[in-house]
Design a protein around this motif. Sequence first.
Motif, PDB file in Angstrom:
ATOM      1  N   GLY A  16       0.635  -1.276  -0.793  1.00 36.70           N
ATOM      2  CA  GLY A  16       0.099   0.013  -0.089  1.00 36.70           C
ATOM      3  C   GLY A  16       0.671   1.142   0.173  1.00 36.70           C
ATOM      4  O   GLY A  16       1.710   1.496   0.445  1.00 36.70           O
ATOM      5  N   VAL A  17       0.351   2.135  -0.787  1.00 38.98           N
ATOM      6  CA  VAL A  17       0.955   3.451  -0.143  1.00 38.98           C
ATOM      7  C   VAL A  17       0.649   4.371   0.997  1.00 38.98           C
ATOM      8  O   VAL A  17      -0.712   4.151   1.050  1.00 38.98           O
ATOM      9  N   LEU A  18       1.444   4.503   1.656  1.00 40.94           N
ATOM     10  CA  LEU A  18       1.571   4.762   2.741  1.00 40.94           C
ATOM     11  C   LEU A  18       0.957   6.311   3.015  1.00 40.94           C
ATOM     12  O   LEU A  18       0.233   6.974   3.969  1.00 40.94           O
ATOM     13  N   GLY A  19       1.120   7.440   2.095  1.00 44.36           N
ATOM     14  CA  GLY A  19       0.202   8.662   3.116  1.00 44.36           C
ATOM     15  C   GLY A  19       0.215   9.613   0.915  1.00 44.36           C
ATOM     16  O   GLY A  19       1.225   9.328   0.003  1.00 44.36           O
ATOM     17  N   MET A  20      -0.246  10.252   1.394  1.00 44.66           N
ATOM     18  CA  MET A  20      -0.634  11.237   0.351  1.00 44.66           C
ATOM     19  C   MET A  20      -0.376  12.731   0.821  1.00 44.66           C
ATOM     20  O   MET A  20      -1.132  12.946   2.000  1.00 44.66           O
ATOM     21  N   ASN A  21       0.397  13.377   0.409  1.00 47.82           N
ATOM     22  CA  ASN A  21       0.919  15.294   0.909  1.00 47.82           C
ATOM     23  C   ASN A  21       0.336  15.885  -0.902  1.00 47.82           C
ATOM     24  O   ASN A  21       0.292  15.742  -2.475  1.00 47.82           O
ATOM     25  N   VAL A  22      -0.215  17.023  -0.073  1.00 49.15           N
ATOM     26  CA  VAL A  22       0.072  18.182  -0.995  1.00 49.15           C
ATOM     27  C   VAL A  22       0.127  19.582  -1.434  1.00 49.15           C
ATOM     28  O   VAL A  22      -0.009  19.664   0.058  1.00 49.15           O
ATOM     29  N   VAL A  23       0.503  20.598  -1.680  1.00 51.64           N
ATOM     30  CA  VAL A  23       1.321  21.498  -1.387  1.00 51.64           C
ATOM     31  C   VAL A  23       0.377  22.978  -0.620  1.00 51.64           C
ATOM     32  O   VAL A  23      -0.793  23.115  -2.071  1.00 51.64           O
ATOM     33  N   MET A  24      -0.203  22.929   0.136  1.00 51.07           N
ATOM     34  CA  MET A  24      -0.739  24.528   0.485  1.00 51.07           C
ATOM     35  C   MET A  24      -0.511  25.066   0.667  1.00 51.07           C
ATOM     36  O   MET A  24       1.021  25.356   2.251  1.00 51.07           O
ATOM     37  N   ASP A  73       3.804  24.716   1.842  1.00 51.89           N
ATOM     38  CA  ASP A  73       3.966  23.751   2.669  1.00 51.89           C
ATOM     39  C   ASP A  73       3.600  22.487   2.338  1.00 51.89           C
ATOM     40  O   ASP A  73       1.896  22.522   1.653  1.00 51.89           O
ATOM     41  N   ILE A  74       4.092  21.313   2.657  1.00 48.69           N
ATOM     42  CA  ILE A  74       3.809  19.856   2.213  1.00 48.69           C
ATOM     43  C   ILE A  74       2.609  20.029   3.417  1.00 48.69           C
ATOM     44  O   ILE A  74       3.718  19.190   4.508  1.00 48.69           O
ATOM     45  N   CYS A  75       1.283  18.832   2.982  1.00 48.41           N
ATOM     46  CA  CYS A  75       0.885  18.920   4.199  1.00 48.41           C
ATOM     47  C   CYS A  75      -0.161  17.292   3.316  1.00 48.41           C
ATOM     48  O   CYS A  75       0.048  17.682   2.591  1.00 48.41           O
ATOM     49  N   GLU A  76      -0.358  17.018   4.787  1.00 44.91           N
ATOM     50  CA  GLU A  76      -0.372  15.337   5.021  1.00 44.91           C
ATOM     51  C   GLU A  76      -2.052  15.739   4.218  1.00 44.91           C
ATOM     52  O   GLU A  76      -2.646  16.164   4.949  1.00 44.91           O
ATOM     53  N   VAL A  77      -3.000  14.853   3.113  1.00 45.37           N
ATOM     54  CA  VAL A  77      -4.233  14.469   3.260  1.00 45.37           C
ATOM     55  C   VAL A  77      -4.742  13.991   3.920  1.00 45.37           C
ATOM     56  O   VAL A  77      -4.783  12.977   3.705  1.00 45.37           O
ATOM     57  N   PRO A  78      -6.068  14.184   5.049  1.00 43.16           N
ATOM     58  CA  PRO A  78      -6.836  13.488   5.570  1.00 43.16           C
ATOM     59  C   PRO A  78      -7.146  11.909   5.364  1.00 43.16           C
ATOM     60  O   PRO A  78      -7.889  12.699   4.079  1.00 43.16           O
ATOM     61  N   SER A  79      -7.136  10.836   5.817  1.00 44.11           N
ATOM     62  CA  SER A  79      -7.672   9.915   4.928  1.00 44.11           C
ATOM     63  C   SER A  79      -8.687   9.185   5.838  1.00 44.11           C
ATOM     64  O   SER A  79      -8.995   8.436   5.550  1.00 44.11           O
ATOM     65  N   LYS A  83      -7.987  16.407  12.843  1.00 40.02           N
ATOM     66  CA  LYS A  83      -6.740  16.592  13.085  1.00 40.02           C
ATOM     67  C   LYS A  83      -6.019  17.879  12.466  1.00 40.02           C
ATOM     68  O   LYS A  83      -4.190  18.281  13.300  1.00 40.02           O
ATOM     69  N   CYS A  84      -6.603  18.396  11.388  1.00 39.77           N
ATOM     70  CA  CYS A  84      -5.571  19.179  10.534  1.00 39.77           C
ATOM     71  C   CYS A  84      -5.115  20.060  11.318  1.00 39.77           C
ATOM     72  O   CYS A  84      -6.584  21.143  11.869  1.00 39.77           O
ATOM     73  N   ASN A  85      -3.544  20.633  11.265  1.00 43.74           N
ATOM     74  CA  ASN A  85      -4.079  21.583  11.949  1.00 43.74           C
ATOM     75  C   ASN A  85      -3.391  23.479  10.384  1.00 43.74           C
ATOM     76  O   ASN A  85      -3.235  24.174  10.882  1.00 43.74           O
ATOM     77  N   TYR A  86      -3.844  22.684   8.998  1.00 45.72           N
ATOM     78  CA  TYR A  86      -3.609  23.705   8.350  1.00 45.72           C
ATOM     79  C   TYR A  86      -5.209  23.650   7.903  1.00 45.72           C
ATOM     80  O   TYR A  86      -5.547  24.677   6.565  1.00 45.72           O
ATOM     81  N   ILE A  87      -6.080  23.620   8.344  1.00 47.80           N
ATOM     82  CA  ILE A  87      -7.105  24.285   8.042  1.00 47.80           C
ATOM     83  C   ILE A  87      -8.086  24.079   9.165  1.00 47.80           C
ATOM     84  O   ILE A  87      -7.818  23.399  10.556  1.00 47.80           O
ATOM     85  N   THR A  88      -9.358  25.576   8.745  1.00 47.25           N
ATOM     86  CA  THR A  88     -10.222  25.943   9.898  1.00 47.25           C
ATOM     87  C   THR A  88     -10.884  24.969  10.070  1.00 47.25           C
ATOM     88  O   THR A  88     -11.328  23.636   9.292  1.00 47.25           O
ATOM     89  N   ASN A  89     -11.717  25.714  11.926  1.00 48.21           N
ATOM     90  CA  ASN A  89     -12.673  24.356  11.378  1.00 48.21           C
ATOM     91  C   ASN A  89     -13.753  24.682  11.320  1.00 48.21           C
ATOM     92  O   ASN A  89     -14.763  23.528  10.754  1.00 48.21           O
ATOM     93  N   ILE A  90     -14.047  25.963  10.831  1.00 44.95           N
ATOM     94  CA  ILE A  90     -15.202  26.183   9.590  1.00 44.95           C
ATOM     95  C   ILE A  90     -14.961  25.658   7.939  1.00 44.95           C
ATOM     96  O   ILE A  90     -15.654  24.415   7.553  1.00 44.95           O
ATOM     97  N   GLU A  91     -13.370  25.347   7.884  1.00 48.32           N
ATOM     98  CA  GLU A  91     -13.533  24.781   6.002  1.00 48.32           C
ATOM     99  C   GLU A  91     -13.284  23.298   6.787  1.00 48.32           C
ATOM    100  O   GLU A  91     -14.149  22.089   5.917  1.00 48.32           O
ATOM    101  N   LYS A  92     -13.431  22.256   7.661  1.00 45.49           N
ATOM    102  CA  LYS A  92     -13.243  21.487   8.032  1.00 45.49           C
ATOM    103  C   LYS A  92     -14.571  20.491   7.812  1.00 45.49           C
ATOM    104  O   LYS A  92     -15.339  19.326   7.613  1.00 45.49           O
ATOM    105  N   ARG A  93     -15.249  21.469   8.455  1.00 47.35           N
ATOM    106  CA  ARG A  93     -17.212  21.738   8.952  1.00 47.35           C
ATOM    107  C   ARG A  93     -17.411  21.245   7.166  1.00 47.35           C
ATOM    108  O   ARG A  93     -18.307  20.227   6.644  1.00 47.35           O
TER     109      ARG A  93
END
Length: 655
Positions: free
Chosen positions: A231-239, A242-248, A255-265
């Motif tokens: 399996g591929v263990l992780g996927m990243n995207v530049v935002m 910065d290179i940020c991990e794509v949540p799965s 838990k993402c610290n690069y997305i605000t709470n409103i954006e998470k919803r």
Amino acid sequence: MSDFGNDEKLDAEEQPSNAATTVFAAEEEEDDEGLLKKGYDVIIIGTGIIQSITACALSLAGKKVLHCDGNDFYGELDASFNLQDMIGYFEGLQQQTRIIEEDDIHRNDNASENGTSLNRKQSCDSERNIKLHPHLSSAGLRVLSMTPTLRVNEDIDTVYGPGMITDVKSRQYTKTLTIQLSKFRATLYQVVPNLDRLFCLDLNPKLILNHGDAVQGLISSGVSNYLEFKGVLGMNVVMNGDICEVPSNKSEVFKCNYITNIEKRKLMRLLGVVRDYGTAKYTTFPITEEEDDNLSVVTSLNERQLNAGRALHRPQNKSVNNKQIDDIEHHLDKQFSEYLTNCHKLPQSLISLVQYALAMDHGSSISTELAMSNTYRYLNSLGKFHIDTGFLQSMYGTGEFSSSFCRSAAVHGTTYLLRRRASSVVLDDDNKVKGIILQPDPDGYGCKNEKFINCSNLVIPSNCEFNECDESSSSTRSKISRKIVILRIDGVPDEQRHLTILPPGTVGNISPIHILHLDSHVCVAPTDYMVLHFVTNTDCGEDGSLILKRAYQFLKSRMYKSAEELWQVTFSLNQASPETSPATGPSNMFYATGNESMLLDGHFKLSQTVFEQIVDGDKAFLVRDKEVLFHNLEDDEEDEDAELRKALELVGVEK
């Protein structure tokens, strides 16, 4: 000539138990090379992934298939090479390209002197032959840059002036070259003197979804018996640089610290809509009449999935919002970014994550319809096989797919010819394919003259006709640019298999750049070495070499600061021309047209399209006969144990 290559013989256990698939070989007359004199149902040229899948499917359907390739390896542009062979491949291709270009110049000069004009579009002769390019689908491949190799007796320019390499002395990790004027620390073979054959480098790296068309086809055809995956263990995207991990999963989203709470919803709401729409449009539930009665009272998609034994995808069991479905239907033929902006109010950074990571957009204007399909299939692959991402990577490289499907096709009766190039396609008076012209055996063991082989259908690579490879058209065509880099990292921590995506504009790129990180755990590199694959689409005016160089510098400065670069190559390929569709040529000639996606699943759909145009509707795609047995090493061990027990019983010894 053999049924599956020069050095490989099939095990007796793999021969079909149902003689129906091979009876034609015994009944029909063969020539001195073992080819059927009356011809074949289908001839397939080139052993790329699409052609190999098609050959396997056709042989499983009982068709008489001849599969030929001018190369001495399987895979064509989907092949995998060790380091030494890949360098030889590119060097040989460059040399042959120069020879062809010089011949063209010579012919054009002669034509000009005689007052006539000559172009490749006039390459069809009086016998209505379509001339094929000698390089087939690799005709448009151009090497843009490559780490130079140094060998004994070769001239070399140094900072001290020109010289010649006269001696090479090996050390543990390096080699010292003796040159006419000085000593010089070289690269490649000198840094990895005895490890070059431990690399397995892809010309065209591919991943497959954990739950998609590729996995289904591999299992139904039995080809999965020949392959191994990790399996591929992780996927990243530049935002925002910065290179940020794509949540799965849901937990990683919050838990993402690069997305605000409103954006998470907003993101979770979008993923829920994709689930609902995808379940209604793409998912089928094989149910009995009794189960159908129970499901008839279901009022939400989640209840339907729960009753069918599926996991509950949404946080609560609520009805589908019809307005959200209507919004999707309204935007189906519009750009996905427009739908995300208008209906979900996502910021640009989050649009990049969804469009290029989850929807796997390889351009810059994916439609909402395709993006919804891609995103749903990716979400449906998460968690399968206990893998966080939705992707699988084949062990030993992408070339294993082609060779495995060819192996299965050979087991079911397909005849294989390597190192036999098809020079032209012969048409009849009705503009239908009559057969092909095979070049003589280059080794001199087989046919010493050109040979005509009759066929009812023909499958060829896209852009392999001679006029399609003209530089005048090639220079104005969009290209797929690729870069391969080998790094040495002392003490690579854990397993490193990731996919990193650079959205448009990150390094001046118009299209997204996909970077696949592979380590020794998938058997493509020795321990302490990494292989990086860069892939992007470039327009005719875009410098693909420069774009990928910037991408590599961007990645190295953030992830591989202490790594040592050992070797790199950058090359480009013409994208498939829309004029190569079957509608523009003979009705019984079909093109194996690949796509630019890093996902292999689309190739199965393309192969199925070709298959269904050749085979009657009563034959299923990539479904093997249940009576055909496949060789299983575990069965061998059981048989050996049984034989040992019998032998011990005969001599009166208890095991």
